[in-house]
Design a protein around this motif. Structure first.
Motif, PDB file in Angstrom:
ATOM      1  N   VAL A 139     -52.883  -2.975 -15.471  1.00 50.50           N
ATOM      2  CA  VAL A 139     -51.853  -3.287 -14.404  1.00 50.50           C
ATOM      3  C   VAL A 139     -50.241  -3.062 -14.969  1.00 50.50           C
ATOM      4  N   PRO A 140     -49.498  -2.187 -14.578  1.00 47.39           N
ATOM      5  CA  PRO A 140     -48.176  -1.923 -15.290  1.00 47.39           C
ATOM      6  C   PRO A 140     -47.288  -2.633 -14.278  1.00 47.39           C
ATOM      7  N   ASP A 141     -46.174  -3.036 -14.804  1.00 51.21           N
ATOM      8  CA  ASP A 141     -44.777  -3.576 -13.968  1.00 51.21           C
ATOM      9  C   ASP A 141     -45.502  -4.740 -13.065  1.00 51.21           C
ATOM     10  N   GLN A 142     -46.040  -5.847 -13.681  1.00 52.51           N
ATOM     11  CA  GLN A 142     -46.611  -6.833 -12.930  1.00 52.51           C
ATOM     12  C   GLN A 142     -45.086  -7.756 -12.821  1.00 52.51           C
ATOM     13  N   GLY A 164     -45.326 -13.746  -9.813  1.00 47.86           N
ATOM     14  CA  GLY A 164     -46.254 -14.260  -8.824  1.00 47.86           C
ATOM     15  C   GLY A 164     -47.471 -13.185  -8.208  1.00 47.86           C
ATOM     16  N   ASP A 165     -47.579 -12.188  -9.053  1.00 49.38           N
ATOM     17  CA  ASP A 165     -48.411 -11.101  -8.441  1.00 49.38           C
ATOM     18  C   ASP A 165     -49.754 -11.838  -8.962  1.00 49.38           C
ATOM     19  N   ARG A 166     -50.684 -11.656  -7.964  1.00 47.29           N
ATOM     20  CA  ARG A 166     -52.299 -12.250  -7.972  1.00 47.29           C
ATOM     21  C   ARG A 166     -53.077 -11.144  -8.454  1.00 47.29           C
ATOM     22  N   ILE A 167     -53.796 -11.023  -9.392  1.00 48.57           N
ATOM     23  CA  ILE A 167     -54.743 -10.204  -9.928  1.00 48.57           C
ATOM     24  C   ILE A 167     -56.181 -10.800  -9.798  1.00 48.57           C
ATOM     25  N   ALA A 180     -50.812  -3.411  -7.304  1.00 49.10           N
ATOM     26  CA  ALA A 180     -50.155  -2.048  -7.636  1.00 49.10           C
ATOM     27  C   ALA A 180     -51.189  -1.169  -8.138  1.00 49.10           C
ATOM     28  N   LYS A 181     -50.976  -0.065  -8.039  1.00 48.81           N
ATOM     29  CA  LYS A 181     -52.213   0.946  -8.549  1.00 48.81           C
ATOM     30  C   LYS A 181     -52.354   0.632 -10.035  1.00 48.81           C
ATOM     31  N   PRO A 182     -53.443   0.601 -10.324  1.00 44.51           N
ATOM     32  CA  PRO A 182     -53.761   0.175 -11.986  1.00 44.51           C
ATOM     33  C   PRO A 182     -54.211   1.578 -12.750  1.00 44.51           C
ATOM     34  N   ASP A 183     -54.576   1.240 -13.864  1.00 47.19           N
ATOM     35  CA  ASP A 183     -55.082   2.612 -14.794  1.00 47.19           C
ATOM     36  C   ASP A 183     -56.132   2.146 -15.699  1.00 47.19           C
ATOM     37  N   TRP A 184     -57.401   2.515 -15.367  1.00 50.22           N
ATOM     38  CA  TRP A 184     -58.564   1.852 -16.451  1.00 50.22           C
ATOM     39  C   TRP A 184     -58.886   2.825 -17.555  1.00 50.22           C
ATOM     40  N   THR A 185     -57.978   3.577 -17.718  1.00 55.69           N
ATOM     41  CA  THR A 185     -58.211   4.534 -18.943  1.00 55.69           C
ATOM     42  C   THR A 185     -58.979   3.760 -20.201  1.00 55.69           C
ATOM     43  N   HIS A 186     -58.138   2.631 -20.504  1.00 54.04           N
ATOM     44  CA  HIS A 186     -58.495   2.013 -21.878  1.00 54.04           C
ATOM     45  C   HIS A 186     -59.763   1.456 -21.859  1.00 54.04           C
ATOM     46  N   ILE A 187     -60.104   0.808 -20.681  1.00 50.70           N
ATOM     47  CA  ILE A 187     -61.594   0.060 -20.509  1.00 50.70           C
ATOM     48  C   ILE A 187     -62.686   1.365 -20.714  1.00 50.70           C
ATOM     49  N   PRO A 233     -58.324 -14.257  11.280  1.00 51.29           N
ATOM     50  CA  PRO A 233     -58.165 -13.316  10.294  1.00 51.29           C
ATOM     51  C   PRO A 233     -56.892 -13.401   9.270  1.00 51.29           C
ATOM     52  N   ASP A 234     -56.047 -14.337   9.565  1.00 50.13           N
ATOM     53  CA  ASP A 234     -54.753 -14.530   8.738  1.00 50.13           C
ATOM     54  C   ASP A 234     -55.411 -15.281   7.523  1.00 50.13           C
ATOM     55  N   LEU A 235     -55.988 -16.409   8.008  1.00 50.02           N
ATOM     56  CA  LEU A 235     -56.552 -17.106   6.822  1.00 50.02           C
ATOM     57  C   LEU A 235     -57.626 -16.287   5.835  1.00 50.02           C
ATOM     58  N   LEU A 236     -58.373 -15.528   6.496  1.00 49.51           N
ATOM     59  CA  LEU A 236     -59.396 -14.624   5.743  1.00 49.51           C
ATOM     60  C   LEU A 236     -58.445 -13.767   4.892  1.00 49.51           C
ATOM     61  N   GLN A 237     -57.426 -13.295   5.611  1.00 52.24           N
ATOM     62  CA  GLN A 237     -56.552 -12.312   4.615  1.00 52.24           C
ATOM     63  C   GLN A 237     -55.870 -12.818   3.482  1.00 52.24           C
ATOM     64  N   THR A 238     -55.533 -14.074   3.629  1.00 52.78           N
ATOM     65  CA  THR A 238     -54.922 -14.876   2.490  1.00 52.78           C
ATOM     66  C   THR A 238     -56.012 -15.144   1.343  1.00 52.78           C
ATOM     67  N   ALA A 239     -57.259 -15.518   1.928  1.00 54.83           N
ATOM     68  CA  ALA A 239     -58.423 -15.924   1.004  1.00 54.83           C
ATOM     69  C   ALA A 239     -58.688 -14.505   0.079  1.00 54.83           C
ATOM     70  N   LEU A 240     -58.707 -13.381   0.950  1.00 52.80           N
ATOM     71  CA  LEU A 240     -59.013 -12.175   0.230  1.00 52.80           C
ATOM     72  C   LEU A 240     -57.982 -11.573  -0.879  1.00 52.80           C
ATOM     73  N   LEU A 241     -56.817 -11.705  -0.498  1.00 48.10           N
ATOM     74  CA  LEU A 241     -55.453 -11.435  -1.354  1.00 48.10           C
ATOM     75  C   LEU A 241     -55.326 -12.350  -2.528  1.00 48.10           C
ATOM     76  N   GLY A 242     -55.633 -13.691  -2.175  1.00 44.38           N
ATOM     77  CA  GLY A 242     -55.037 -14.718  -2.990  1.00 44.38           C
ATOM     78  C   GLY A 242     -56.236 -15.381  -3.826  1.00 44.38           C
ATOM     79  N   GLY A 243     -57.510 -15.211  -3.390  1.00 41.72           N
ATOM     80  CA  GLY A 243     -58.633 -15.751  -4.021  1.00 41.72           C
ATOM     81  C   GLY A 243     -59.085 -16.966  -3.709  1.00 41.72           C
ATOM     82  N   ILE A 244     -60.084 -17.563  -4.223  1.00 44.37           N
ATOM     83  CA  ILE A 244     -60.801 -18.742  -3.628  1.00 44.37           C
ATOM     84  C   ILE A 244     -61.107 -19.424  -4.826  1.00 44.37           C
TER      85      ILE A 244
END
Length: 253
Positions: free
Chosen positions: A34-37, A40-43, A63-70, A221-232
């Motif tokens: 993941v370039p240019d992190q 506060g970015d959550r991966i 952000a759009k990643p590149d998995w060529t190395h993996i 939906p708002d709480l679920l979106q937060t859980a999806l993007l921020g993790g559990i």
């Protein structure tokens, strides 16, 4: 924009064995894609190894990643087919609506905070005393504890787990009594306990996880979106917390 990636792993390669056995090493490989992190970015990431010969790495990135190395180190770089797929996450987020149901999967680290643990390692006791901590974070180890941890927290994540669907019993076969609450559409499909060390320290890290699968119904939906993007839950750096949704088969909607 958020992206969900799916990366194929070749478990027979030496580098793959290291990544599959050590969540810290896999975390490093994920972050390298993941370039240019930004601060506060959550991966989020999760390793799905249902098929031992075809493990799959799922990663959610801002952000759009590149998995060529993996692919080059732990995949099939010279084979035919799609080595990894990257999809825009916005269409899924747009489908979130109260009352809608999805299939789901989550690998999490169920824990409890307590000031009186039944067992505490000398290192944890010493650290707590030095830092004046009044509570400990203890992993739930039994399947029953882990399932209770999950079900008690679903409202704060914006969904509920419906009651399990069962056929109507034939006349004369109805249960005479009902013991406990009705079964719900969730099951634990995998449980694990791994120990590894962090760079620069000899203190081992023990990670206890459970993978939950089932059906959910959206309540907020708002709480679920937060859980999806921020993790559990905790241990997100080590492959926990990524909740993924899937459309239900037509007969289960």
């Amino acid at each position: 924009m958020t992206y969900l990636s799916r990366v194929r792993i070749n478990p027979l390669r030496a580098a793959s064995r290291t990544l599959l056995a050590n969540p810290r090493a896999l975390h490093g490989a994920v972050m390298a894609g993941v370039p240019d992190q930004a601060p506060g970015d959550r991966i989020l990431w999760r390793l799905d190894a249902d098929h031992p010969r075809r493990p799959v790495l799922l990663v959610l990135t801002p952000a759009k990643p590149d998995w060529t190395h993996i692919v080059e180190q732990a995949g099939w770089p010279d084979a035919d087919g799609e080595h990894y797929a990257i999809r825009d996450y916005s269409p899924l987020i747009a489908q979130l609506a109260t009352g809608r149901e999805f299939g789901f999967r989550l690998t999490a680290s169920p824990v409890q905070n307590t000031s009186t643990p039944d067992k505490s390692s000398p290192h944890r006791t010493k650290t707590a005393a030095e830092l004046h901590h009044r509570s400990y974070r203890i992993a739930h180890r039994t399947a029953a504890q882990q399932l209770t941890w999950f079900l008690e927290r679903t409202p704060r994540w914006g969904f509920t787990v419906p009651a399990a669907r069962t056929d109507v019993p034939a006349p004369g076969l109805e249960p005479s009594t009902t013991d406990g609450p009705p079964a719900q559409e969730v099951r634990i499909t995998d449980r694990s306990r791994r120990t590894f060390t962090k760079p620069g320290t000899r203190t081992p890290v023990t990670l206890t996880t459970a993978t939950f699968e089932g059906r959910l119904r959206i309540t907020d939906p708002d709480l679920l979106q937060t859980a999806l993007l921020g993790g559990i839950g905790p241990s997100k750096a080590y492959g926990c917390g990524l909740l993924t949704l899937a459309p239900l088969p037509s007969g289960q909607r």
